[in-house]
Design a protein around this motif. Structure first.
Motif, PDB file in Angstrom:
ATOM      1  N   GLN A 197       0.634  -1.198  -0.040  1.00  0.00           N
ATOM      2  CA  GLN A 197      -0.023  -0.146   0.114  1.00  0.00           C
ATOM      3  C   GLN A 197       0.860   1.223   0.028  1.00  0.00           C
ATOM      4  O   GLN A 197       0.488   2.291  -0.698  1.00  0.00           O
ATOM      5  CB  GLN A 197      -0.774  -0.138   1.280  1.00  0.00           C
ATOM      6  CG  GLN A 197      -2.099  -0.834   0.976  1.00  0.00           C
ATOM      7  CD  GLN A 197      -2.940  -1.171   2.418  1.00  0.00           C
ATOM      8  OE1 GLN A 197      -2.516  -0.651   3.279  1.00  0.00           O
ATOM      9  NE2 GLN A 197      -3.983  -1.789   2.248  1.00  0.00           N
ATOM     10  N   GLU A 198       1.960   1.352   0.568  1.00  0.00           N
ATOM     11  CA  GLU A 198       2.770   2.489   0.985  1.00  0.00           C
ATOM     12  C   GLU A 198       3.513   2.540  -0.472  1.00  0.00           C
ATOM     13  O   GLU A 198       3.728   3.733  -1.102  1.00  0.00           O
ATOM     14  CB  GLU A 198       3.644   2.317   2.156  1.00  0.00           C
ATOM     15  CG  GLU A 198       3.284   2.100   3.147  1.00  0.00           C
ATOM     16  CD  GLU A 198       3.955   2.037   4.458  1.00  0.00           C
ATOM     17  OE1 GLU A 198       5.418   1.832   4.397  1.00  0.00           O
ATOM     18  OE2 GLU A 198       3.703   1.813   5.706  1.00  0.00           O
ATOM     19  N   TYR A 199       4.058   1.321  -1.091  1.00  0.00           N
ATOM     20  CA  TYR A 199       4.533   1.454  -2.381  1.00  0.00           C
ATOM     21  C   TYR A 199       3.543   2.059  -3.417  1.00  0.00           C
ATOM     22  O   TYR A 199       4.163   3.157  -4.329  1.00  0.00           O
ATOM     23  CB  TYR A 199       4.982   0.205  -2.825  1.00  0.00           C
ATOM     24  CG  TYR A 199       5.532  -0.102  -4.061  1.00  0.00           C
ATOM     25  CD1 TYR A 199       6.575   0.850  -4.738  1.00  0.00           C
ATOM     26  CD2 TYR A 199       4.778  -0.666  -5.163  1.00  0.00           C
ATOM     27  CE1 TYR A 199       7.062   0.758  -6.056  1.00  0.00           C
ATOM     28  CE2 TYR A 199       5.066  -0.673  -6.422  1.00  0.00           C
ATOM     29  CZ  TYR A 199       6.051  -0.062  -6.875  1.00  0.00           C
ATOM     30  OH  TYR A 199       6.582  -0.133  -8.182  1.00  0.00           O
ATOM     31  N   TYR A 200       2.434   1.690  -3.591  1.00  0.00           N
ATOM     32  CA  TYR A 200       1.539   2.023  -4.568  1.00  0.00           C
ATOM     33  C   TYR A 200       1.128   3.603  -4.357  1.00  0.00           C
ATOM     34  O   TYR A 200       1.181   4.267  -5.270  1.00  0.00           O
ATOM     35  CB  TYR A 200       0.318   1.062  -4.299  1.00  0.00           C
ATOM     36  CG  TYR A 200       0.391  -0.447  -5.211  1.00  0.00           C
ATOM     37  CD1 TYR A 200       1.369  -0.161  -6.418  1.00  0.00           C
ATOM     38  CD2 TYR A 200       0.045  -1.250  -4.804  1.00  0.00           C
ATOM     39  CE1 TYR A 200       1.532  -1.413  -6.998  1.00  0.00           C
ATOM     40  CE2 TYR A 200       0.077  -2.739  -5.522  1.00  0.00           C
ATOM     41  CZ  TYR A 200       0.822  -2.555  -6.448  1.00  0.00           C
ATOM     42  OH  TYR A 200       0.876  -3.850  -7.283  1.00  0.00           O
ATOM     43  N   ALA A 201       0.949   3.883  -2.882  1.00  0.00           N
ATOM     44  CA  ALA A 201       0.919   5.374  -2.884  1.00  0.00           C
ATOM     45  C   ALA A 201       1.766   6.173  -3.345  1.00  0.00           C
ATOM     46  O   ALA A 201       1.563   7.253  -4.050  1.00  0.00           O
ATOM     47  CB  ALA A 201       0.849   5.621  -1.269  1.00  0.00           C
ATOM     48  N   GLU A 202       3.177   5.650  -3.149  1.00  0.00           N
ATOM     49  CA  GLU A 202       4.290   6.520  -3.669  1.00  0.00           C
ATOM     50  C   GLU A 202       4.344   6.305  -5.540  1.00  0.00           C
ATOM     51  O   GLU A 202       4.561   7.524  -6.114  1.00  0.00           O
ATOM     52  CB  GLU A 202       5.364   6.003  -3.189  1.00  0.00           C
ATOM     53  CG  GLU A 202       5.824   6.219  -1.776  1.00  0.00           C
ATOM     54  CD  GLU A 202       7.296   6.071  -1.503  1.00  0.00           C
ATOM     55  OE1 GLU A 202       8.125   6.571  -1.956  1.00  0.00           O
ATOM     56  OE2 GLU A 202       7.472   5.154  -0.405  1.00  0.00           O
ATOM     57  N   TYR A 203       4.118   5.210  -5.874  1.00  0.00           N
ATOM     58  CA  TYR A 203       4.114   4.875  -7.163  1.00  0.00           C
ATOM     59  C   TYR A 203       2.874   5.930  -7.818  1.00  0.00           C
ATOM     60  O   TYR A 203       3.073   6.402  -9.008  1.00  0.00           O
ATOM     61  CB  TYR A 203       3.902   3.567  -7.611  1.00  0.00           C
ATOM     62  CG  TYR A 203       4.044   2.960  -8.934  1.00  0.00           C
ATOM     63  CD1 TYR A 203       4.767   3.638  -9.748  1.00  0.00           C
ATOM     64  CD2 TYR A 203       3.329   2.047  -9.134  1.00  0.00           C
ATOM     65  CE1 TYR A 203       5.214   3.147 -11.249  1.00  0.00           C
ATOM     66  CE2 TYR A 203       3.661   1.247 -10.615  1.00  0.00           C
ATOM     67  CZ  TYR A 203       4.495   2.026 -11.454  1.00  0.00           C
ATOM     68  OH  TYR A 203       4.669   1.508 -12.783  1.00  0.00           O
ATOM     69  N   ARG A 204       1.696   5.770  -7.227  1.00  0.00           N
ATOM     70  CA  ARG A 204       0.495   6.630  -7.633  1.00  0.00           C
ATOM     71  C   ARG A 204       0.886   8.123  -7.717  1.00  0.00           C
ATOM     72  O   ARG A 204       0.601   8.757  -8.626  1.00  0.00           O
ATOM     73  CB  ARG A 204      -0.575   6.218  -6.776  1.00  0.00           C
ATOM     74  CG  ARG A 204      -1.783   6.877  -7.308  1.00  0.00           C
ATOM     75  CD  ARG A 204      -3.186   6.267  -6.823  1.00  0.00           C
ATOM     76  NE  ARG A 204      -3.143   6.355  -5.158  1.00  0.00           N
ATOM     77  CZ  ARG A 204      -2.956   5.212  -4.391  1.00  0.00           C
ATOM     78  NH1 ARG A 204      -2.802   4.290  -4.840  1.00  0.00           N
ATOM     79  NH2 ARG A 204      -2.839   5.323  -2.938  1.00  0.00           N
ATOM     80  N   ALA A 205       1.540   8.591  -6.468  1.00  0.00           N
ATOM     81  CA  ALA A 205       1.915   9.890  -6.528  1.00  0.00           C
ATOM     82  C   ALA A 205       2.912  10.414  -7.586  1.00  0.00           C
ATOM     83  O   ALA A 205       2.815  11.564  -8.252  1.00  0.00           O
ATOM     84  CB  ALA A 205       2.383  10.289  -5.112  1.00  0.00           C
ATOM     85  N   GLY A 206       3.834   9.679  -7.933  1.00  0.00           N
ATOM     86  CA  GLY A 206       4.782   9.770  -9.093  1.00  0.00           C
ATOM     87  C   GLY A 206       4.126   9.837 -10.340  1.00  0.00           C
ATOM     88  O   GLY A 206       4.322  10.692 -11.136  1.00  0.00           O
ATOM     89  N   LEU A 207       3.427   8.763 -10.605  1.00  0.00           N
ATOM     90  CA  LEU A 207       2.397   8.919 -12.146  1.00  0.00           C
ATOM     91  C   LEU A 207       1.600  10.094 -11.934  1.00  0.00           C
ATOM     92  O   LEU A 207       1.484  10.786 -13.141  1.00  0.00           O
ATOM     93  CB  LEU A 207       1.671   7.697 -12.056  1.00  0.00           C
ATOM     94  CG  LEU A 207       2.767   6.366 -12.631  1.00  0.00           C
ATOM     95  CD1 LEU A 207       1.842   5.239 -12.603  1.00  0.00           C
ATOM     96  CD2 LEU A 207       3.208   6.614 -14.140  1.00  0.00           C
ATOM     97  N   SER A 208       0.850  10.259 -10.842  1.00  0.00           N
ATOM     98  CA  SER A 208      -0.036  11.588 -10.883  1.00  0.00           C
ATOM     99  C   SER A 208       0.715  12.855 -11.201  1.00  0.00           C
ATOM    100  O   SER A 208       0.343  13.675 -11.977  1.00  0.00           O
ATOM    101  CB  SER A 208      -0.640  11.664  -9.659  1.00  0.00           C
ATOM    102  OG  SER A 208      -1.432  10.615  -9.347  1.00  0.00           O
ATOM    103  N   ASP A 249      -5.134  11.503 -10.723  1.00  0.00           N
ATOM    104  CA  ASP A 249      -5.164  10.145  -9.838  1.00  0.00           C
ATOM    105  C   ASP A 249      -5.613   8.938 -10.630  1.00  0.00           C
ATOM    106  O   ASP A 249      -4.901   7.808 -10.462  1.00  0.00           O
ATOM    107  CB  ASP A 249      -5.767  10.428  -8.522  1.00  0.00           C
ATOM    108  CG  ASP A 249      -5.008  11.594  -7.840  1.00  0.00           C
ATOM    109  OD1 ASP A 249      -3.809  11.417  -7.829  1.00  0.00           O
ATOM    110  OD2 ASP A 249      -5.749  12.241  -6.683  1.00  0.00           O
ATOM    111  N   ASP A 250      -6.778   9.314 -11.172  1.00  0.00           N
ATOM    112  CA  ASP A 250      -7.515   8.085 -11.874  1.00  0.00           C
ATOM    113  C   ASP A 250      -6.533   7.661 -12.973  1.00  0.00           C
ATOM    114  O   ASP A 250      -6.469   6.413 -12.961  1.00  0.00           O
ATOM    115  CB  ASP A 250      -8.942   8.589 -12.341  1.00  0.00           C
ATOM    116  CG  ASP A 250      -9.874   8.719 -11.389  1.00  0.00           C
ATOM    117  OD1 ASP A 250      -9.688   8.394 -10.327  1.00  0.00           O
ATOM    118  OD2 ASP A 250     -11.056   9.331 -11.755  1.00  0.00           O
ATOM    119  N   THR A 251      -5.966   8.415 -13.696  1.00  0.00           N
ATOM    120  CA  THR A 251      -5.073   8.145 -14.873  1.00  0.00           C
ATOM    121  C   THR A 251      -3.816   7.193 -14.425  1.00  0.00           C
ATOM    122  O   THR A 251      -3.552   6.422 -14.952  1.00  0.00           O
ATOM    123  CB  THR A 251      -4.607   9.322 -15.559  1.00  0.00           C
ATOM    124  OG1 THR A 251      -5.973  10.064 -16.136  1.00  0.00           O
ATOM    125  CG2 THR A 251      -3.900   9.103 -16.588  1.00  0.00           C
ATOM    126  N   ALA A 252      -3.542   7.899 -13.201  1.00  0.00           N
ATOM    127  CA  ALA A 252      -2.245   7.241 -12.401  1.00  0.00           C
ATOM    128  C   ALA A 252      -2.644   5.946 -12.202  1.00  0.00           C
ATOM    129  O   ALA A 252      -1.776   4.709 -12.324  1.00  0.00           O
ATOM    130  CB  ALA A 252      -1.575   7.849 -11.538  1.00  0.00           C
TER     131      ALA A 252
END
Length: 185
Positions: free
Chosen positions: A104-115, A133-136
């Motif tokens: 969950q922590e990794y995906y939160a960082e990954y999502r933030a980076g893609l966002s 966020d949806d696109t990420a």
């Protein structure tokens, strides 16, 4: 050793024997098999996050994303022997709270980076206004799904090629469209 035997079948004694280090040295750094697995996954995933976070420095967000996908596919191919370990790790997320929390922590960082990358594309006029966020999340799902498909059937899925095709389709949908010459009629 985890990739070779599978996480559940590999013991710390197996790890110690294959490492060429003393048992004390291994246990000094890693208190348990779970701790060692977490360190392996953290190292692999953090390397990808660092690469992702450097993408907004590029002049073209679209070109940077495609270059990232190509580089990512290369990493997958080089580390393909570790895929059984990664799949074990993901499967453990349903049974072990620490793995679920880690991911969950990794995906939160990954999502933030893609966002941030999608937002940069919008700010630079390359992408149309969309929910970053949806696109990420969609981009993450695309990559994770492609990894799973490639792991299962490498004859049917050429990971580099198919990731590039999939991202190309998404990027086509994100691009800003010039106004129609007839005013949209």
């Amino acid at each position: 050793m985890f990739a070779e035997k599978g996480y559940s079948d590999a013991s710390m004694d197996d790890v110690v024997a294959s490492s060429g280090r003393s048992k004390g040295t291994v246990y000094w750094h890693y208190k348990s098999k779970d701790g060692l697995l977490a360190a392996i996954m953290r190292r692999l995933l953090n390397a990808e996050l660092r690469k992702l976070n450097r993408l907004t420095d590029s002049t073209s967000v679209e070109q940077a994303l495609l270059a990232y996908v190509q580089q990512f596919a290369g990493v997958l191919q080089r580390l393909s022997a570790l895929m059984p370990l990664a799949l074990d790790f993901y499967a453990m997320a349903r049974r072990k709270d620490w793995v679920r929390q880690f991911l969950q922590e990794y995906y939160a960082e990954y999502r933030a980076g893609l966002s941030a990358i999608v937002q940069a594309g919008i700010a630079r006029g390359e992408f149309r206004a969309v929910s970053v966020d949806d696109t990420a999340v969609a981009l993450m799902a695309l990559m994770e799904g492609m990894i799973l498909m490639w792991t299962v059937d490498r004859d049917a899925v050429r990971v580099g090629y198919h990731l590039e095709v999939a991202f190309g389709l998404v990027l086509e949908g994100l691009r800003v469209r010039p106004p129609a010459a007839d005013g949209g009629r």
